[in-house]
Design an enzyme around this catalytic site. Structure first.
Site, PDB file in Angstrom:
ATOM      1  N   ASN A   1      33.081  82.381  28.651  1.00 28.84           N
ATOM      2  CA  ASN A   1      34.127  81.393  28.736  1.00 28.84           C
ATOM      3  C   ASN A   1      33.725  80.063  28.013  1.00 28.84           C
ATOM      4  O   ASN A   1      32.777  79.462  28.836  1.00 28.84           O
ATOM      5  CB  ASN A   1      34.554  81.239  30.259  1.00 28.84           C
ATOM      6  CG  ASN A   1      35.685  80.041  30.550  1.00 28.84           C
ATOM      7  OD1 ASN A   1      36.178  79.496  29.491  1.00 28.84           O
ATOM      8  ND2 ASN A   1      35.596  79.773  31.776  1.00 28.84           N
ATOM      9  N   TRP A   2      34.001  79.712  27.094  1.00 24.37           N
ATOM     10  CA  TRP A   2      33.367  78.402  26.444  1.00 24.37           C
ATOM     11  C   TRP A   2      34.103  77.107  26.784  1.00 24.37           C
ATOM     12  O   TRP A   2      33.477  76.217  26.548  1.00 24.37           O
ATOM     13  CB  TRP A   2      33.651  78.571  24.703  1.00 24.37           C
ATOM     14  CG  TRP A   2      32.742  79.593  24.074  1.00 24.37           C
ATOM     15  CD1 TRP A   2      31.681  80.441  24.793  1.00 24.37           C
ATOM     16  CD2 TRP A   2      32.709  80.003  22.929  1.00 24.37           C
ATOM     17  NE1 TRP A   2      30.869  81.262  23.900  1.00 24.37           N
ATOM     18  CE2 TRP A   2      31.621  81.014  22.697  1.00 24.37           C
ATOM     19  CE3 TRP A   2      33.500  79.466  21.729  1.00 24.37           C
ATOM     20  CZ2 TRP A   2      31.359  81.594  21.485  1.00 24.37           C
ATOM     21  CZ3 TRP A   2      33.143  80.147  20.573  1.00 24.37           C
ATOM     22  CH2 TRP A   2      32.049  81.193  20.393  1.00 24.37           C
ATOM     23  N   LYS A   3      34.961  77.387  27.603  1.00 26.82           N
ATOM     24  CA  LYS A   3      35.622  76.119  28.322  1.00 26.82           C
ATOM     25  C   LYS A   3      35.893  75.265  27.050  1.00 26.82           C
ATOM     26  O   LYS A   3      36.369  75.626  25.901  1.00 26.82           O
ATOM     27  CB  LYS A   3      34.845  75.334  29.200  1.00 26.82           C
ATOM     28  CG  LYS A   3      34.473  76.629  30.262  1.00 26.82           C
ATOM     29  CD  LYS A   3      33.723  75.798  31.630  1.00 26.82           C
ATOM     30  CE  LYS A   3      33.563  77.222  32.567  1.00 26.82           C
ATOM     31  NZ  LYS A   3      32.673  76.574  33.649  1.00 26.82           N
TER      32      LYS A   3
ATOM     33  N   HIS B   1      41.132  80.241  36.846  1.00 28.82           N
ATOM     34  CA  HIS B   1      40.045  79.993  37.107  1.00 28.82           C
ATOM     35  C   HIS B   1      39.740  78.500  37.791  1.00 28.82           C
ATOM     36  O   HIS B   1      40.791  77.945  38.044  1.00 28.82           O
ATOM     37  CB  HIS B   1      39.362  79.564  35.306  1.00 28.82           C
ATOM     38  CG  HIS B   1      38.006  78.989  35.299  1.00 28.82           C
ATOM     39  ND1 HIS B   1      37.601  77.785  35.852  1.00 28.82           N
ATOM     40  CD2 HIS B   1      36.916  79.872  35.065  1.00 28.82           C
ATOM     41  CE1 HIS B   1      36.313  77.869  35.659  1.00 28.82           C
ATOM     42  NE2 HIS B   1      35.889  78.937  35.348  1.00 28.82           N
TER      43      HIS B   1
ATOM     44  N   GLU C   1      38.434  75.768  37.582  1.00 27.74           N
ATOM     45  CA  GLU C   1      38.758  74.380  37.037  1.00 27.74           C
ATOM     46  C   GLU C   1      40.401  74.308  36.779  1.00 27.74           C
ATOM     47  O   GLU C   1      40.947  73.179  37.064  1.00 27.74           O
ATOM     48  CB  GLU C   1      37.901  74.323  35.660  1.00 27.74           C
ATOM     49  CG  GLU C   1      36.925  74.244  36.110  1.00 27.74           C
ATOM     50  CD  GLU C   1      35.528  74.871  34.782  1.00 27.74           C
ATOM     51  OE1 GLU C   1      36.177  75.165  33.672  1.00 27.74           O
ATOM     52  OE2 GLU C   1      34.605  74.932  35.183  1.00 27.74           O
TER      53      GLU C   1
ATOM     54  N   SER D   1      26.756  80.032  36.719  1.00 24.93           N
ATOM     55  CA  SER D   1      25.412  79.734  36.326  1.00 24.93           C
ATOM     56  C   SER D   1      24.365  81.115  36.135  1.00 24.93           C
ATOM     57  O   SER D   1      23.428  81.321  36.495  1.00 24.93           O
ATOM     58  CB  SER D   1      24.559  78.979  37.380  1.00 24.93           C
ATOM     59  OG  SER D   1      25.272  77.762  37.706  1.00 24.93           O
TER      60      SER D   1
ATOM     61  N   GLY E   1      29.632  80.784  31.421  1.00 27.37           N
ATOM     62  CA  GLY E   1      29.939  79.552  30.759  1.00 27.37           C
ATOM     63  C   GLY E   1      28.968  79.009  30.134  1.00 27.37           C
ATOM     64  O   GLY E   1      28.798  79.538  28.895  1.00 27.37           O
ATOM     65  N   GLY E   2      28.135  78.144  30.491  1.00 24.30           N
ATOM     66  CA  GLY E   2      27.090  77.247  29.741  1.00 24.30           C
ATOM     67  C   GLY E   2      26.347  78.248  28.846  1.00 24.30           C
ATOM     68  O   GLY E   2      26.030  77.893  27.913  1.00 24.30           O
TER      69      GLY E   2
ATOM     70  N   GLY F   1      28.488  75.813  36.759  1.00 19.20           N
ATOM     71  CA  GLY F   1      27.975  74.857  36.047  1.00 19.20           C
ATOM     72  C   GLY F   1      26.864  74.070  36.832  1.00 19.20           C
ATOM     73  O   GLY F   1      26.586  72.799  36.547  1.00 19.20           O
TER      74      GLY F   1
ATOM     75  N   GLU G   1      33.924  84.000  41.263  1.00 19.17           N
ATOM     76  CA  GLU G   1      33.208  82.767  40.753  1.00 19.17           C
ATOM     77  C   GLU G   1      33.153  81.714  41.934  1.00 19.17           C
ATOM     78  O   GLU G   1      34.031  80.914  42.177  1.00 19.17           O
ATOM     79  CB  GLU G   1      33.895  82.065  39.632  1.00 19.17           C
ATOM     80  CG  GLU G   1      34.006  82.854  38.376  1.00 19.17           C
ATOM     81  CD  GLU G   1      33.986  82.249  37.129  1.00 19.17           C
ATOM     82  OE1 GLU G   1      33.119  82.572  36.179  1.00 19.17           O
ATOM     83  OE2 GLU G   1      34.720  81.310  37.158  1.00 19.17           O
TER      84      GLU G   1
HETATM   85  P1  PGA Z   1      29.052  78.546  34.258  1.00 18.21           P
HETATM   86  O1  PGA Z   1      30.533  79.008  34.318  1.00 18.21           O
HETATM   87  O2  PGA Z   1      28.301  79.810  33.717  1.00 18.21           O
HETATM   88  O3  PGA Z   1      28.485  77.349  33.557  1.00 18.21           O
HETATM   89  O4  PGA Z   1      28.380  78.245  35.579  1.00 18.21           O
HETATM   90  C1  PGA Z   1      31.222  80.090  34.581  1.00 18.21           C
HETATM   91  C2  PGA Z   1      32.584  79.945  34.542  1.00 18.21           C
HETATM   92  O5  PGA Z   1      32.881  78.973  35.144  1.00 18.21           O
HETATM   93  O6  PGA Z   1      33.353  81.007  34.100  1.00 18.21           O
END
Ligand code: PGA
Length: 247
Positions: A10-12, A97, A99, A210, A231-232, A173, A167
């Site tokens: 998930n590149w956001k 998600h 967010e 993470s 994500g990251g 993050g 999650e």
């Molecule tokens: P993260 O994000 O790996 O940067 O913690 C995961 C996500 O929100 O899908």
């Protein structure tokens, strides 16, 4: 039950079209890997077209969108519907998600509507659920996750194209991964709901928050963790490849 591990990116709001092309030029994962590991990548909307030529039958990489507006097309300023996504070869969509739930205050009804719509268009849905730190500390983690899951999943006719992602919001993050034991505890809880309430034995349950090359193996060693939503650590080809090729 043996399930093919799923590693999803998930590149956001990261990786421009130019950076997306550079990512794929250095990303060596292809058919020999995707035969045993399902690889899904969700770039931001403007970068989908740059990613599309690399996400083909040949590479086995599945192109996903981070969101969908539940209409085919029309007068919906700022939104992206199914016609735009399908033409680009998008085969999966992330819904629920944290967010979107917390930053954009997306309500359950809309999350459900988006999920049902994507399913009706033949796409896979990665439905995310997870508690905040306060909810965990108040001991409400299982209630919250059950509520988020069932409020949407009760509307599904079938679980065929459903992937669930647990999650915990406090782990996203932040560099704080849930311990493999904390993750497994929740995954086992989700598994029970999915089997008992929806009679689906084979629904994959991903962990997200993470995930990195250093912790993927111990997470994947747990019986109810079927993959990861990253994500990251998915933004750069090297670290994402290391995660995909965990042992
Ligand atoms: P993260 O994000 O790996 O940067 O913690 C995961 C996500 O929100 O899908």
């Amino acid at each position: 039950m043996e399930r093919k591990p799923i590693i999803a990116a998930n590149w956001k709001m990261n990786n421009t079209p130019k950076e997306t092309r550079a990512f794929f030029e250095h990303f060596t994962v292809g058919k020999e890997t995707t035969e045993t590991r399902e690889v899904i990548i969700a770039p931001p909307f403007p970068s989908l077209e740059a990613a599309a030529p690399y996400c083909t039958e040949q590479s086995g990489i599945i192109l996903a969108a981070q969101d969908i507006y539940p209409k085919e097309k029309g007068a919906f300023t700022g939104m992206v519907g199914s016609e735009l996504l399908l033409e680009l070869g998008v085969k999966a969509v992330i819904t629920g998600h944290s967010e979107r739930r917390h930053v954009f205050h997306e309500a359950t009804e809309l999350i459900t509507e988006k999920s049902l719509f994507a399913l009706s268009k033949g796409m896979k849905v990665i439905l995310c659920v997870g508690e905040t730190l306060e909810e965990r500390e108040r001991g409400q983690l299982f209630d919250i996750v059950e509520q988020q899951l069932t409020e949407t999943a009760d509307s599904f006719d079938s679980f065929n194209n459903i992937i669930i992602a647990y999650e915990p919001v406090w782990a996203i993050g932040t560099g704080k991964t849930a311990t493999p034991e904390q993750a497994e505890e929740m995954h086992a809880f989700i598994r029970k709901i999915v089997i008992e309430r929806y009679q689906s034995e084979k629904t994959p349950i991903l962990y997200g928050g993470s995930v990195k090359p250093a912790n993927i193996s111990e997470l994947m060693a747990k019986p109810n963790i079927d993959g990861a939503l990253v994500g990251g650590a998915s933004l750069k080809p090297d670290s994402f490849t290391d995660i995909i090729r965990y042992r």
